[in-house]
Design an enzyme around this catalytic site. Structure first.
Site, mmCIF file in Angstrom:
data_model
loop_
_atom_site.group_PDB
_atom_site.id
_atom_site.type_symbol
_atom_site.label_atom_id
_atom_site.label_comp_id
_atom_site.label_asym_id
_atom_site.label_seq_id
_atom_site.Cartn_x
_atom_site.Cartn_y
_atom_site.Cartn_z
ATOM 1 N N HIS A 79 92.865 -25.702 56.704
ATOM 2 C CA HIS A 79 94.010 -25.101 57.399
ATOM 3 C C HIS A 79 94.632 -26.095 58.384
ATOM 4 O O HIS A 79 95.843 -26.174 58.519
ATOM 5 C CB HIS A 79 93.562 -23.866 58.184
ATOM 6 N N LYS A 92 94.686 -26.061 47.196
ATOM 7 C CA LYS A 92 93.416 -25.428 46.842
ATOM 8 C C LYS A 92 93.677 -24.105 46.135
ATOM 9 O O LYS A 92 92.973 -23.745 45.196
ATOM 10 C CB LYS A 92 92.595 -25.231 48.119
HETATM 11 P P1 AMP Z 1 93.833 -18.666 53.462
HETATM 12 O O1 AMP Z 1 93.615 -18.503 54.929
HETATM 13 O O2 AMP Z 1 92.592 -18.873 52.678
HETATM 14 O O3 AMP Z 1 94.782 -17.623 52.897
HETATM 15 O O4 AMP Z 1 94.605 -20.051 53.323
HETATM 16 C C1 AMP Z 1 95.782 -20.317 54.043
HETATM 17 C C2 AMP Z 1 96.418 -21.572 53.498
HETATM 18 O O5 AMP Z 1 95.497 -22.647 53.647
HETATM 19 C C3 AMP Z 1 96.742 -21.472 52.009
HETATM 20 O O6 AMP Z 1 97.985 -22.111 51.764
HETATM 21 C C4 AMP Z 1 95.594 -22.206 51.369
HETATM 22 O O7 AMP Z 1 95.919 -22.783 50.130
HETATM 23 C C5 AMP Z 1 95.342 -23.290 52.404
HETATM 24 N N1 AMP Z 1 93.984 -23.807 52.262
HETATM 25 C C6 AMP Z 1 92.831 -23.107 52.240
HETATM 26 N N2 AMP Z 1 91.765 -23.927 52.052
HETATM 27 C C7 AMP Z 1 92.274 -25.179 51.936
HETATM 28 C C8 AMP Z 1 91.698 -26.468 51.705
HETATM 29 N N3 AMP Z 1 90.377 -26.638 51.546
HETATM 30 N N4 AMP Z 1 92.530 -27.521 51.636
HETATM 31 C C9 AMP Z 1 93.870 -27.377 51.786
HETATM 32 N N5 AMP Z 1 94.464 -26.192 52.008
HETATM 33 C C10 AMP Z 1 93.685 -25.105 52.074
#
Ligand code: AMP
Length: 283
Positions: A37, A149
């Site tokens: 994030h 991801k």
């Molecule tokens: P989430 O909180 O899991 O909904 O993720 C929020 C954002 O962070 C989304 O755009 C995800 O794709 C991105 N994200 C989550 N994990 C990663 C990671 N390991 N590397 C890059 N972006 C990520």
């Protein structure tokens, strides 16, 4: 960093900022933040005058029996991290603020949502498309930043914004990984030490498939899927949901790999569902 929970108050701030000409890059998240994030936040700070982060565990994208209730939550930890990253505003609305009534609108991108995770999570990407549309309408950022991801999600959001002429530009940031290759995920917090160790087999399997393409000359999508499936089946405690070799732009299945090819895996480690992917450029 300002914490905002109300949509009307957020709109007031956004209007005030517009008068100053300052730009906003939005990073939508579900919280329980990690270095993945934060990579998005740093990119947001490069792309606009202010980085704004939303934190909302969106009920509309969880199906019955999925982990809405056990999804990790850590508002205080998240606030500290975002503060130290120079984020200007954290938007953390309640479910009631975002969904004061059950939405009558549905936003579907059936061709992009049919395969991969969409095949196992019916309605999931409708929920994603709805909440992203709402967040972009509420915040009206110049740019919104997503992670590779969640490759299918990024593809769907990019197409959503293009098809609906939404003014925000979509920026996609590469996957951030742990030292052993495991893609960072909020859900990794739910793994015990043994599961955490076994979970690294997912990214190892993707890398082995990439090596088979790049160094071994393998071009058969079916053989690559078998290779990945067998490699994960050999790992105790990892239950494969799918392996897929698809075109990285259309997300449609391929017979022979060529061009931009997406290798994708979803698997359960214990009760935790993990996803990962790699894009390989095949000449
Ligand atoms: P989430 O909180 O899991 O909904 O993720 C929020 C954002 O962070 C989304 O755009 C995800 O794709 C991105 N994200 C989550 N994990 C990663 C990671 N390991 N590397 C890059 N972006 C990520």
């Amino acid at each position: 960093m300002h914490l905002e929970r109300s949509i009307p108050a957020l709109r007031d701030r956004r209007r005030a900022l517009l008068r100053t000409g300052r730009t906003v890059a939005l990073v939508p998240t579900m919280g329980a933040l990690h270095a993945g994030h934060l990579a998005l936040v740093r990119r947001a700070r490069e792309l606009a005058d202010e980085a704004w982060v939303s934190l909302f565990v969106n009920p509309a994208q969880f199906g019955p029996g999925e982990d809405l209730d056990s999804y990790p939550r850590d508002l205080e930890g998240d606030r500290g991290l975002l503060q130290s990253e120079g984020v200007a505003l954290l938007f953390a609305p309640s479910s009631n603020e975002v969904y004061p009534q059950p939405p009558a609108v549905r936003i579907s991108l059936p061709d992009l949502a049919a395969g991969l995770c969409g095949a196992y999570r019916p309605g999931h990407f409708d929920g994603v498309a709805l909440v992203v549309t709402k967040l972009l309408n509420i915040v009206q950022p110049e740019v919104a930043v997503f992670g590779a991801k969640d490759f299918q999600q990024a593809a769907i959001v990019t197409r959503l914004v293009a098809d609906l002429d939404m003014p925000a530009r979509i920026e996609v940031v590469p996957t951030v990984r742990e030292v052993d290759g495991l893609a960072m995920s909020s859900r990794n917090r739910n793994l015990d030490p043994d599961q955490r160790r076994r979970a690294a087999s997912i990214s190892r399997t993707l890398k082995a498939a990439r090596t088979a393409i790049v160094e071994g000359g393998e071009r058969s999508a079916r053989r690559l899927e078998s290779l990945m499936g067998e490699s994960l089946a050999a790992e105790a405690g990892v239950r494969l949901q799918y392996v897929a070799v698809v075109d990285a732009d259309s997300l449609q299945p391929l017979d022979a790999v060529g061009g931009r090819t997406l290798l994708a895996i979803a698997a359960h480690v214990g009760s935790t569902r993990l996803i990962d992917n790699l894009v390989v450029e095949v000449p």
